[in-house]
Design a protein around this motif. Structure first.
Motif, short mmCIF file in Angstrom:
data_model
loop_
_atom_site.label_atom_id
_atom_site.label_comp_id
_atom_site.label_asym_id
_atom_site.label_seq_id
_atom_site.Cartn_x
_atom_site.Cartn_y
_atom_site.Cartn_z
N PRO A 35 0.80 -1.23 0.00
CA PRO A 35 0.00 0.00 0.00
C PRO A 35 0.83 1.29 0.00
O PRO A 35 0.44 2.28 -0.62
N ARG A 39 0.40 4.38 -2.65
CA ARG A 39 0.18 5.78 -2.29
C ARG A 39 1.17 6.71 -3.00
O ARG A 39 0.83 7.81 -3.38
N HIS A 105 -6.86 3.83 -4.47
CA HIS A 105 -6.11 4.89 -3.80
C HIS A 105 -7.04 6.01 -3.34
O HIS A 105 -6.93 6.50 -2.20
N GLU A 108 -9.04 4.94 -0.35
CA GLU A 108 -8.22 4.37 0.71
C GLU A 108 -8.63 4.81 2.12
O GLU A 108 -8.45 4.07 3.07
N ARG A 115 -14.08 -2.86 0.32
CA ARG A 115 -12.87 -2.25 -0.23
C ARG A 115 -11.66 -3.13 0.03
O ARG A 115 -10.78 -3.25 -0.81
N THR A 119 -9.28 -4.68 -2.79
CA THR A 119 -7.83 -4.50 -2.79
C THR A 119 -7.12 -5.82 -3.04
O THR A 119 -6.15 -5.87 -3.82
#
Length: 153
Positions: A35, A39, A105, A108, A115, A119
């Motif tokens: 992650p 980002r 993203h 997030e 979600r 992912t």
């Protein structure tokens, strides 16, 4: 586009695809499973995936022109061209994964279970699409290299 500065456009453009497609694939895999990478890199990956998707048909069209302008093509050249025609599907798949990662993203900040499932699904799809795209680029490139420098006719 058939030539750039007097050189066949395909010979120049293909190098962009050979670099960009595997790079996008590796970055998508990285972003899918890490992650922090997503980002930091998600917008770069999306831009590179879009460029790859735009360049792929331009490169294959330039290759088709080169194939037709060279007289009777050898079987390995036909194999290279046939494999190259498949690259657009992998480029579009890389773009779809990049878009999905960008959506993840943006979402997030939310902590809902769907979600989290999305992912994981996107990460697995990124892995499958990434690996298959890299393998495809290698197979296309191998046939092209065999056509130029190899012993296969």
């Amino acid at each position: 586009m058939t030539t750039i500065a007097g050189l066949p456009a395909h010979a120049l453009l293909v190098h962009a695809i050979v670099v960009l497609a595997p790079l996008v694939a590796l970055l998508e895999i990285l972003c899918g499973f890490w992650p922090a990478a997503r980002r930091r890199l998600v917008w770069l990956v999306l831009a590179l995936a879009a460029v790859t998707t735009v360049l792929t048909p331009i490169t294959t069209e330039a290759g088709e022109w080169l194939l037709k302008s060279g007289g009777q093509p050898r079987p390995i050249l036909l194999e290279h061209a046939e494999r190259g025609d498949w690259m657009i599907y992998f480029s579009v798949a890389l773009l779809v994964v990049a878009v999905a990662q960008a959506v993840l993203h943006v979402l997030e900040g939310r902590s809902d279970a769907p979600r989290k499932v999305a992912t994981v699904v996107v990460a697995v799809v990124a892995l499958v699409v990434g690996v298959s795209s890299i393998v495809t680029v290698v197979r296309i490139g191998d046939a092209g290299a065999q056509a130029v420098w190899g012993e296969r006719g």
